[in-house]
Design a protein around this motif. Structure first.
Motif, mmCIF file in Angstrom:
data_model
loop_
_atom_site.group_PDB
_atom_site.id
_atom_site.type_symbol
_atom_site.label_atom_id
_atom_site.label_comp_id
_atom_site.label_asym_id
_atom_site.label_seq_id
_atom_site.Cartn_x
_atom_site.Cartn_y
_atom_site.Cartn_z
ATOM 1 N N MET A 74 32.299 60.847 -107.095
ATOM 2 C CA MET A 74 33.059 59.758 -107.697
ATOM 3 C C MET A 74 32.095 58.635 -108.065
ATOM 4 S SD MET A 74 36.296 57.922 -105.872
ATOM 5 C CE MET A 74 35.534 56.732 -104.786
ATOM 6 N N ARG A 75 32.183 58.189 -109.333
ATOM 7 C CA ARG A 75 31.271 57.121 -109.737
ATOM 8 C C ARG A 75 32.018 56.018 -110.457
ATOM 9 N NH1 ARG A 75 29.808 57.293 -115.195
ATOM 10 N NH2 ARG A 75 30.726 59.083 -116.262
ATOM 11 N N ILE A 76 31.443 54.821 -110.427
ATOM 12 C CA ILE A 76 31.997 53.694 -111.172
ATOM 13 C C ILE A 76 31.473 53.793 -112.601
ATOM 14 C CG2 ILE A 76 32.026 51.177 -111.357
ATOM 15 C CD1 ILE A 76 31.831 51.072 -108.287
ATOM 16 N N ILE A 77 32.382 53.747 -113.572
ATOM 17 C CA ILE A 77 31.966 54.063 -114.944
ATOM 18 C C ILE A 77 31.580 52.847 -115.779
ATOM 19 C CG2 ILE A 77 33.194 56.260 -115.102
ATOM 20 C CD1 ILE A 77 35.475 54.817 -116.502
ATOM 21 N N SER A 78 31.920 51.636 -115.323
ATOM 22 C CA SER A 78 31.561 50.469 -116.129
ATOM 23 C C SER A 78 31.510 49.213 -115.270
ATOM 24 C CB SER A 78 32.581 50.296 -117.265
ATOM 25 O OG SER A 78 32.115 49.327 -118.178
ATOM 26 N N GLY A 79 30.983 48.144 -115.864
ATOM 27 C CA GLY A 79 30.942 46.861 -115.170
ATOM 28 C C GLY A 79 29.666 46.664 -114.373
ATOM 29 N N LYS A 80 29.706 45.712 -113.455
ATOM 30 C CA LYS A 80 28.541 45.309 -112.664
ATOM 31 C C LYS A 80 27.922 46.478 -111.907
ATOM 32 C CE LYS A 80 27.255 41.988 -109.051
ATOM 33 N NZ LYS A 80 27.759 40.954 -108.119
ATOM 34 N N TYR A 81 28.775 47.390 -111.407
ATOM 35 C CA TYR A 81 28.273 48.498 -110.582
ATOM 36 C C TYR A 81 28.298 49.834 -111.334
ATOM 37 C CZ TYR A 81 28.393 45.183 -106.766
ATOM 38 O OH TYR A 81 28.163 44.093 -105.972
ATOM 39 N N LYS A 82 28.198 49.773 -112.657
ATOM 40 C CA LYS A 82 28.227 50.985 -113.474
ATOM 41 C C LYS A 82 27.220 52.019 -112.974
ATOM 42 C CE LYS A 82 27.569 52.625 -118.193
ATOM 43 N NZ LYS A 82 27.314 52.246 -119.603
ATOM 44 N N GLY A 83 27.691 53.267 -112.847
ATOM 45 C CA GLY A 83 26.819 54.366 -112.430
ATOM 46 C C GLY A 83 26.711 54.544 -110.924
ATOM 47 N N ARG A 84 27.217 53.585 -110.153
ATOM 48 C CA ARG A 84 27.133 53.662 -108.693
ATOM 49 C C ARG A 84 28.039 54.776 -108.179
ATOM 50 N NH1 ARG A 84 25.247 49.379 -105.438
ATOM 51 N NH2 ARG A 84 24.301 48.733 -107.409
ATOM 52 N N ARG A 85 27.495 55.655 -107.350
ATOM 53 C CA ARG A 85 28.275 56.753 -106.784
ATOM 54 C C ARG A 85 28.857 56.344 -105.435
ATOM 55 N NH1 ARG A 85 28.734 61.131 -109.396
ATOM 56 N NH2 ARG A 85 27.339 61.667 -111.098
ATOM 57 N N PRO A 113 41.731 62.411 -106.502
ATOM 58 C CA PRO A 113 41.211 61.282 -107.279
ATOM 59 C C PRO A 113 41.333 61.522 -108.786
ATOM 60 C CG PRO A 113 39.649 61.947 -105.572
ATOM 61 C CD PRO A 113 40.709 63.002 -105.641
ATOM 62 N N THR A 114 41.611 60.446 -109.517
ATOM 63 C CA THR A 114 41.619 60.496 -110.976
ATOM 64 C C THR A 114 40.228 60.912 -111.444
ATOM 65 O OG1 THR A 114 43.237 58.703 -110.997
ATOM 66 C CG2 THR A 114 42.051 59.110 -113.057
ATOM 67 N N THR A 115 40.137 61.889 -112.335
ATOM 68 C CA THR A 115 38.829 62.372 -112.792
ATOM 69 C C THR A 115 38.108 61.285 -113.584
ATOM 70 O OG1 THR A 115 39.663 63.228 -114.890
ATOM 71 C CG2 THR A 115 39.745 64.727 -112.989
ATOM 72 N N ASP A 116 36.772 61.380 -113.629
ATOM 73 C CA ASP A 116 35.991 60.399 -114.384
ATOM 74 C C ASP A 116 36.418 60.370 -115.851
ATOM 75 O OD1 ASP A 116 34.630 59.662 -112.152
ATOM 76 O OD2 ASP A 116 32.741 60.617 -112.682
ATOM 77 N N ASN A 141 39.337 54.545 -105.847
ATOM 78 C CA ASN A 141 38.661 54.835 -107.110
ATOM 79 C C ASN A 141 39.006 53.827 -108.220
ATOM 80 O OD1 ASN A 141 37.360 56.267 -109.154
ATOM 81 N ND2 ASN A 141 38.781 57.979 -109.154
ATOM 82 N N ILE A 142 40.290 53.600 -108.451
ATOM 83 C CA ILE A 142 40.728 52.708 -109.525
ATOM 84 C C ILE A 142 40.459 51.242 -109.158
ATOM 85 C CG2 ILE A 142 42.747 51.900 -110.834
ATOM 86 C CD1 ILE A 142 41.825 54.696 -111.690
ATOM 87 N N SER A 143 40.674 50.902 -107.901
ATOM 88 C CA SER A 143 40.409 49.523 -107.451
ATOM 89 C C SER A 143 38.948 49.137 -107.668
ATOM 90 C CB SER A 143 40.750 49.371 -105.960
ATOM 91 O OG SER A 143 42.137 49.481 -105.741
ATOM 92 N N TYR A 144 38.026 50.043 -107.346
ATOM 93 C CA TYR A 144 36.594 49.737 -107.507
ATOM 94 C C TYR A 144 36.260 49.524 -108.985
ATOM 95 C CZ TYR A 144 36.715 52.155 -102.971
ATOM 96 O OH TYR A 144 37.045 52.578 -101.712
ATOM 97 N N GLU A 145 36.900 50.283 -109.839
ATOM 98 C CA GLU A 145 36.648 50.155 -111.275
ATOM 99 C C GLU A 145 37.061 48.772 -111.772
ATOM 100 O OE1 GLU A 145 34.622 51.550 -114.103
ATOM 101 O OE2 GLU A 145 35.191 53.067 -112.615
ATOM 102 N N PHE A 146 38.235 48.327 -111.343
ATOM 103 C CA PHE A 146 38.680 46.981 -111.717
ATOM 104 C C PHE A 146 37.737 45.927 -111.135
ATOM 105 C CE2 PHE A 146 43.029 48.809 -112.469
ATOM 106 C CZ PHE A 146 43.211 48.296 -113.746
ATOM 107 N N ALA A 147 37.347 46.099 -109.870
ATOM 108 C CA ALA A 147 36.471 45.125 -109.204
ATOM 109 C C ALA A 147 35.116 45.045 -109.902
ATOM 110 C CB ALA A 147 36.287 45.510 -107.733
ATOM 111 N N SER A 148 34.574 46.185 -110.296
ATOM 112 C CA SER A 148 33.280 46.212 -110.977
ATOM 113 C C SER A 148 33.337 45.463 -112.309
ATOM 114 C CB SER A 148 32.852 47.666 -111.218
ATOM 115 O OG SER A 148 31.594 47.732 -111.869
ATOM 116 N N ARG A 149 34.523 45.438 -112.918
ATOM 117 C CA ARG A 149 34.710 44.758 -114.213
ATOM 118 C C ARG A 149 35.114 43.294 -114.059
ATOM 119 N NH1 ARG A 149 36.362 49.013 -118.348
ATOM 120 N NH2 ARG A 149 35.661 50.961 -117.415
#
Length: 194
Positions: A1-12, A23-26, A56-64
């Motif tokens: 599972m990785r963060i796809i965008s934002g401050k932590y983009k690419g972080r696994r 989990p929702t797929t990338d 998974n989804i929460s981290y994506e929002f947080a990274s953005r």
């Protein structure tokens, strides 16, 4: 599972084995956020993530840059993992262990985006109950959006406030909004009273 965008983009992020999640797929997640990106600037948005699972989804929002974020799940292991991950990355995520329906019934906060990813094997009536509770309690801000992830066997487009849906592989995202017509009517009525 990785963060796809934002401050932590690419972080696994590696959740422990054995959590009761799907989990929702990338690919689906990227498509979802492309849609949301056309409607919102994520910075400072207030988010509610229901059936949060791994977070998974929460981290994506947080990274953005969205904040605050409320993640709700009924599983102790999921809640513990989201808390640990939020602390590690200094994400502003408040994690609540609760039955989702009880949480929605007593919730009195409002959110810009509400995301729900219930188990696909929930029956039609249970999916509908999620939508009905959110709008009955006015949990969504006027210009907000609710998204429910579900399988092709669940149909939600007949419900009030349904806006549109997107299909990615075996997953469907149904989007709900407070209808623009309702807002316009309210504004006209306000204008006449003045």
């Amino acid at each position: 599972m990785r963060i796809i965008s934002g401050k932590y983009k690419g972080r696994r992020i590696s959740p422990p084995k054995g959590l009761p999640v799907r989990p929702t797929t990338d690919m689906s997640k990227e498509a979802l956020f492309n849609v949301l990106n056309n409607h919102f600037n994520f910075e400072g948005l207030k988010i509610l993530d229901l059936f949060a699972g791994t977070g998974n989804i929460s981290y994506e929002f947080a990274s953005r840059g969205s904040s605050p974020i409320t993640s709700v799940d009924g599983d102790f292991g999921c809640v513990k993992f989201i808390k640990q991950t939020a602390a590690e990355y200094d994400f502003n995520i408040a994690v609540t262990k609760s039955d989702i329906f009880k949480f929605l019934e007593r919730n009195n906060a409002t959110y810009d985006i509400i995301f729900a990813d219930p188990p696909y094997n929930f029956d039609q009536a249970t999916f509908e109950k999620i939508v009905l509770l959110i709008f009955a309690n006015n949990s969504l801000n006027d210009d907000g959006m609710m998204v429910i992830e579900h399988s092709k066997y669940t149909k939600l487009d007949h419900l009030t406030h349904f806006s549109f849906k997107k299909t990615y592989g075996g997953s469907i995202f149904s989007f709900f909004e407070i209808e623009k017509g309702e807002q316009e009517i309210d504004e006209e009525t306000d204008g006449e009273e003045e």
